[in-house]
Design a protein around this motif. Structure first.
Motif, PDB file in Angstrom:
ATOM      1  N   GLY A 101       0.812  -1.202   0.000  1.00  0.00           N
ATOM      2  CA  GLY A 101       0.000   0.000   0.000  1.00  0.00           C
ATOM      3  C   GLY A 101       0.849   1.258   0.000  1.00  0.00           C
ATOM      4  O   GLY A 101       1.987   1.263   0.484  1.00  0.00           O
ATOM      5  N   ALA A 102       0.285   2.362  -0.522  1.00  0.00           N
ATOM      6  CA  ALA A 102       1.031   3.617  -0.618  1.00  0.00           C
ATOM      7  C   ALA A 102       1.325   4.221   0.744  1.00  0.00           C
ATOM      8  O   ALA A 102       2.235   5.042   0.884  1.00  0.00           O
ATOM      9  N   GLY A 103       0.594   3.808   1.764  1.00  0.00           N
ATOM     10  CA  GLY A 103       0.778   4.383   3.085  1.00  0.00           C
ATOM     11  C   GLY A 103       2.125   4.072   3.721  1.00  0.00           C
ATOM     12  O   GLY A 103       2.525   4.749   4.675  1.00  0.00           O
ATOM     13  N   VAL A 104       2.834   3.063   3.208  1.00  0.00           N
ATOM     14  CA  VAL A 104       4.114   2.682   3.810  1.00  0.00           C
ATOM     15  C   VAL A 104       5.283   3.453   3.207  1.00  0.00           C
ATOM     16  O   VAL A 104       6.422   3.308   3.688  1.00  0.00           O
ATOM     17  N   LEU A 105       5.035   4.250   2.172  1.00  0.00           N
ATOM     18  CA  LEU A 105       6.151   4.879   1.456  1.00  0.00           C
ATOM     19  C   LEU A 105       6.924   5.862   2.327  1.00  0.00           C
ATOM     20  O   LEU A 105       8.148   5.974   2.198  1.00  0.00           O
ATOM     21  N   ALA A 106       6.225   6.581   3.205  1.00  0.00           N
ATOM     22  CA  ALA A 106       6.926   7.537   4.067  1.00  0.00           C
ATOM     23  C   ALA A 106       7.916   6.810   4.972  1.00  0.00           C
ATOM     24  O   ALA A 106       9.077   7.216   5.111  1.00  0.00           O
ATOM     25  N   LEU A 107       7.465   5.716   5.591  1.00  0.00           N
ATOM     26  CA  LEU A 107       8.364   4.927   6.442  1.00  0.00           C
ATOM     27  C   LEU A 107       9.472   4.291   5.622  1.00  0.00           C
ATOM     28  O   LEU A 107      10.633   4.246   6.050  1.00  0.00           O
ATOM     29  N   LEU A 108       9.125   3.820   4.431  1.00  0.00           N
ATOM     30  CA  LEU A 108      10.139   3.227   3.547  1.00  0.00           C
ATOM     31  C   LEU A 108      11.216   4.252   3.201  1.00  0.00           C
ATOM     32  O   LEU A 108      12.406   3.919   3.158  1.00  0.00           O
ATOM     33  N   CYS A 109      10.790   5.488   2.954  1.00  0.00           N
ATOM     34  CA  CYS A 109      11.741   6.570   2.676  1.00  0.00           C
ATOM     35  C   CYS A 109      12.758   6.713   3.797  1.00  0.00           C
ATOM     36  O   CYS A 109      13.967   6.793   3.570  1.00  0.00           O
ATOM     37  N   VAL A 110      12.245   6.759   5.015  1.00  0.00           N
ATOM     38  CA  VAL A 110      13.112   6.982   6.167  1.00  0.00           C
ATOM     39  C   VAL A 110      14.056   5.802   6.368  1.00  0.00           C
ATOM     40  O   VAL A 110      15.269   5.985   6.585  1.00  0.00           O
ATOM     41  N   PRO A 240       5.331  18.685   7.697  1.00  0.00           N
ATOM     42  CA  PRO A 240       6.136  17.491   7.987  1.00  0.00           C
ATOM     43  C   PRO A 240       5.565  16.706   9.160  1.00  0.00           C
ATOM     44  O   PRO A 240       5.140  17.276  10.157  1.00  0.00           O
ATOM     45  N   THR A 241       5.522  15.394   8.994  1.00  0.00           N
ATOM     46  CA  THR A 241       5.019  14.514  10.051  1.00  0.00           C
ATOM     47  C   THR A 241       5.924  13.309  10.176  1.00  0.00           C
ATOM     48  O   THR A 241       6.542  12.873   9.196  1.00  0.00           O
ATOM     49  N   MET A 242       5.987  12.750  11.366  1.00  0.00           N
ATOM     50  CA  MET A 242       6.763  11.546  11.594  1.00  0.00           C
ATOM     51  C   MET A 242       5.995  10.348  11.045  1.00  0.00           C
ATOM     52  O   MET A 242       4.834  10.149  11.392  1.00  0.00           O
ATOM     53  N   PRO A 243       6.588   9.555  10.149  1.00  0.00           N
ATOM     54  CA  PRO A 243       5.880   8.390   9.611  1.00  0.00           C
ATOM     55  C   PRO A 243       5.472   7.432  10.725  1.00  0.00           C
ATOM     56  O   PRO A 243       6.260   7.149  11.637  1.00  0.00           O
ATOM     57  N   SER A 244       4.239   6.988  10.670  1.00  0.00           N
ATOM     58  CA  SER A 244       3.769   6.032  11.664  1.00  0.00           C
ATOM     59  C   SER A 244       4.411   4.682  11.420  1.00  0.00           C
ATOM     60  O   SER A 244       4.593   4.259  10.280  1.00  0.00           O
ATOM     61  N   ALA A 245       4.771   4.019  12.514  1.00  0.00           N
ATOM     62  CA  ALA A 245       5.474   2.747  12.363  1.00  0.00           C
ATOM     63  C   ALA A 245       5.238   1.884  13.586  1.00  0.00           C
ATOM     64  O   ALA A 245       5.084   2.370  14.702  1.00  0.00           O
TER      65      ALA A 245
END
Length: 552
Positions: A101-110, A240-245
């Protein structure tokens, strides 16, 4: 302890921005500003298209180009590198979005960004120089094919197929295509391609992609054609927001993050190397480049972007347009930000088929037929590596393609190195003397390593009717532990048969491994090690003479 800390801090300081990055700014700023504007115009359609193609959306592509463009410019190791979303990264991200899902991309980036930063801190930047040219070209060809195939659904006005393989998904999309939407979409792609191909012939600096998108967007709007468009975009950057993980998500994404990080590192370093060869743009620090690209991806993740890399096409435009300092990349990002702030409603009306057309033309331009002919016509081994890498890239996985390509290239390189090594029996120097027929002189040359050592063992070990063997090692260019172990085994085997072994000319650079593995210790006497051939031959002849004089 304090000295070690000081050295560590000094080493880390080299990877940080410094005043020298902008030493030439007073002289080059006009050219940098113009180059930045030019790159921004080129980057806009690509950022939108790559964002859509990745599955994250056009907004994510723009955010990545803006945020990563600035961060990588300030912290990276190249003065002219332009970073943002790229086709290669989209190829990797698309199946990840399908799976997670696209929702994981922010965490994947980090996660990927942290890995790339660590690689830079560990000074792994120079490892990219070990990638053979046929692997790079095969990888590029494969990526170009995948980018083209990924645009087929948008070009047909339909949705992608269910398969994560671009070729299969493109075929599946034909089943859901419908008229007249497909006809309009194909017509838009054709118009975009025609304008992009004609514009450079009118004037080299005409931005064909922007002109094409403006033309087809106006036509679609005036005619109210039934084609999909980008859709609403926010009038500015997101906060800017901290990716949820959670731990389970981090674990599931660690493998994909490694893949993304490896691709980001490889593509960025290759792009920076190419840029450094195009013009005198100042020094290029590979390790700092990794740190900068890693920080760029981390920052993009906080703003909802996608992983970034150095973009060779935009970097090349920057250099050719006169960009010489980091200001050019910053200007390119600022221009994109201005477009987001002022023209988001206009950008929202761009047809998706127009972006597909831009990427289709871009992908075909990535393929150099002259380069393909050169690689295929060079050597059979290079052609095999090139084709293998390209096929695996399209069929399976980009990183596996690079790894397998390197492995295949290494196999051919080792085979060639093994064939260049030799074991040659020579005549003894000087006039022949009685008993010389019972002395064998062997010259080792080339490389005696694990790929060639066994042949030497067979060649020398098969001799018969010999009392003394002289092994000349002065012409040996490479000796590894396996080669030294084979020599040790050979000496032991010959000595067990009553054959005396003399070793001549161990080079200083090989003496350490020869001593540690046991070559020296395997000799019957320490005086069986010689520096000069004449002395070794004289000792062998005296040994044969003594053996002949002994009563039988």
């Amino acid at each position: 302890m304090n000295a070690t800390l000081a050295r560590g801090l000094k080493s880390a300081a080299v990877l940080l921005p410094n005043a020298a990055d902008y030493r030439d700014l007073r002289r080059t700023w006009r050219g940098d500003v113009l180059a930045g504007i030019t790159v921004g115009i080129v980057a806009l359609p690509l950022a939108l298209a790559f964002g859509v193609s990745s599955g994250a959306g056009a907004e994510a592509g723009l955010v990545t180009a803006i945020i990563a463009g600035v961060v990588a410019a300030v912290f990276g190791g190249s003065n002219v590198q332009v970073s943002g979303p790229t086709g290669a990264m989209v190829v990797v991200l698309a199946p990840i979005v399908v799976a997670h899902g696209a929702g994981v991309l922010a965490l994947l980036c980090v996660l990927a960004g942290v890995i790339v930063v660590i690689a830079g801190l560990l000074r792994l930047g120079r490892t990219v120089t070990y990638i053979p040219w046929p692997v790079i070209e095969g990888f590029t060809l494969g990526i170009a094919i995948i980018i083209f195939l990924q645009q087929v659904p948008a070009a047909l006005g339909t949705v992608p197929g269910e398969s994560t393989n671009a070729a299969v998904a493109a075929m599946q999309s034909f089943a859901t295509a419908q008229w007249p939407a497909m006809a309009w979409s194909l017509a838009i792609v054709a118009v975009v391609a025609a304008i992009m191909l004609v514009a450079p012939r009118i004037h080299p600096k005409l931005p064909g992609s922007i002109i094409a998108i403006i033309v087809v967007s106006v036509i679609v709007a005036l005619a109210n054609l039934p084609v999909a468009v980008i859709g609403e975009l926010p009038p500015g950057l997101p906060a800017p927001t901290m990716p949820s993980a959670d731990w389970a998500t981090v674990v599931s994404l660690f493998g994909p993050a490694l893949t993304v990080a490896a691709l980001a590192a490889i593509e960025s370093l290759l792009s920076a190397r190419v840029a450094a060869s195009m013009a005198d743009t100042g020094p290029f620090d590979a390790d700092r480049e990794l740190v900068g690209q890693g920080l760029a991806s981390i920052a993009a993740g906080f703003f909802g972007g996608i992983p970034a890399t150095g973009a060779i096409a935009r970097t090349a435009v920057n250099v050719r347009s006169g960009g010489r300092t980091r200001l050019a990349s910053v200007v390119h990002a600022v221009l994109l930000l201005a477009i987001v702030l002022v023209g988001s409603t206009v950008v929202a009306e761009i047809p998706l088929a127009a972006l597909a057309g831009v990427l289709m033309v871009t992908s075909t331009r990535m393929i150099s037929l002259a380069t393909v002919r050169t690689v295929l016509g060079s050597t059979r081994s290079d052609a095999t590596v090139f084709v293998t890498t390209a096929i695996i890239t399209v069929s399976f996985d980009l990183i596996y393609a690079v790894l397998i390509g390197i492995a295949v290239a290494a196999f051919f390189a080792l085979r060639a190195l093994s064939r260049s090594s030799g074991v040659h029996r020579e005549e003894l120097p000087g006039p022949a003397e009685p008993g010389d027929e019972r002395i064998a002189l062997f010259r080792l040359e080339g490389a005696l390593f694990f790929g060639a050592a066994e042949r030497m063992l067979e060649r020398v070990g098969d001799i018969r009717g010999i009392e003394v063997v002289i092994i000349r090692m002065s012409q040996l260019q490479l000796l590894d532990a396996t080669g030294a172990q084979v020599i040790t085994e050979l000496i032991h085997a010959l000595e067990r048969r009553g054959v005396t072994v003399l070793v001549k000319g161990i080079q200083t650079r090989h003496l350490g491994v020869a001593t540690r593995v046991g070559v020296i210790a395997s000799l019957r006497h320490q005086n069986h090690l010689f520096d000069e051939l004449d002395a070794a031959v004289a000792h062998a002849r005296s040994h044969v003479a003594r053996a002949a004089a002994e009563p039988q």
